[in-house]
Motif scaffolding. Sequence first.
Motif, PDB file in Angstrom:
ATOM      1  N   TRP A 141       0.827  -1.199   0.000  1.00  0.00           N
ATOM      2  CA  TRP A 141       0.000   0.000   0.000  1.00  0.00           C
ATOM      3  C   TRP A 141       0.865   1.254   0.000  1.00  0.00           C
ATOM      4  CZ3 TRP A 141      -4.842  -0.678  -1.250  1.00  0.00           C
ATOM      5  CH2 TRP A 141      -5.421  -1.936  -1.023  1.00  0.00           C
ATOM      6  N   ILE A 147      -0.396  -1.304  -6.507  1.00  0.00           N
ATOM      7  CA  ILE A 147      -0.481  -2.120  -5.306  1.00  0.00           C
ATOM      8  C   ILE A 147       0.182  -3.467  -5.531  1.00  0.00           C
ATOM      9  CG2 ILE A 147      -2.125  -3.265  -3.730  1.00  0.00           C
ATOM     10  CD1 ILE A 147      -4.115  -0.972  -4.620  1.00  0.00           C
ATOM     11  N   ARG A 163      -5.927   3.517   1.431  1.00  0.00           N
ATOM     12  CA  ARG A 163      -5.586   2.144   1.790  1.00  0.00           C
ATOM     13  C   ARG A 163      -6.653   1.619   2.745  1.00  0.00           C
ATOM     14  NH1 ARG A 163       0.049   2.482   4.113  1.00  0.00           N
ATOM     15  NH2 ARG A 163       0.222   4.291   2.751  1.00  0.00           N
TER      16      ARG A 163
END
Length: 270
Positions: A141, A147, A163
């Motif tokens: 994250w 990602i 996140r």
Amino acid sequence: MSSPPLPAHHTKHIPLLDYPFLGRRFALRQLDDGKANGTALWLGAQCMSLYLADISTKLQHSGRSESKRRPRAVELGSGIGLTALALSSLGWDVLATDVSNVIAAVLRENISTNAAVMTGDPGLIEVRELDWTVPPSDWTWADHESITSPSQTCLTESSELLRPPFDLIVTSDTLYTESLCTPLLRSLHALSAQSVQSTSKGSRSPPVYICVERRDPALINRALSEAKDTWGFVVERVPQKKLTKSMEKGALVWTKDDWDGVEIWRMTLG
């Protein structure tokens, strides 16, 4: 008064859609070149965006943590960005995700173009890669771009990046091939598990809304069964009457044939 949007299968040949949404207009660039499923508008995103608009206020106040931050959503398979833009216009911070080629072809440009001119009090939208075939144990994250394919030179811990925990997880038009069903469900499970929050009524996982077109009934049925039996989701179909009412509120009055087979399912971790 502007005309309501046509069903997506009538507009795939139009490279730039002038798309009305609840008093706003989104300029949505799309490609129908056969290179990727996610570079053109699909019915699921049209139906999902209006259904979420109808229940947005309830979602924002339903069992969320006591923090004062905006409600936070993540979308898997954002495509040309309609649902992410719709949620942002309703006050959500949104993490819009897709694979890198879709992001480069249409998603990033559409989000950037429309977010820059959105009025009122819209939420933040971030665009980042999320490849479902990458195991959640390999996610990060801390990268601004991806990602699941992080650049070692870009890893920076930033509290500003969106996140988990997310308050809402959505995906549309993403159950279309057998090979991606398990990776998608695994990703939805991981995001749900990472987003469990403590509330005054106990712990709560966010709702997952998934919109499908039942083009391959056997595939859809297998995926929904796997969601329950393998991944531990409680799976409930949104009544079609509710979906129809949401579309009518958004001035989408299509014939039954225009969107036959479109369904929305709500999933939560049991």
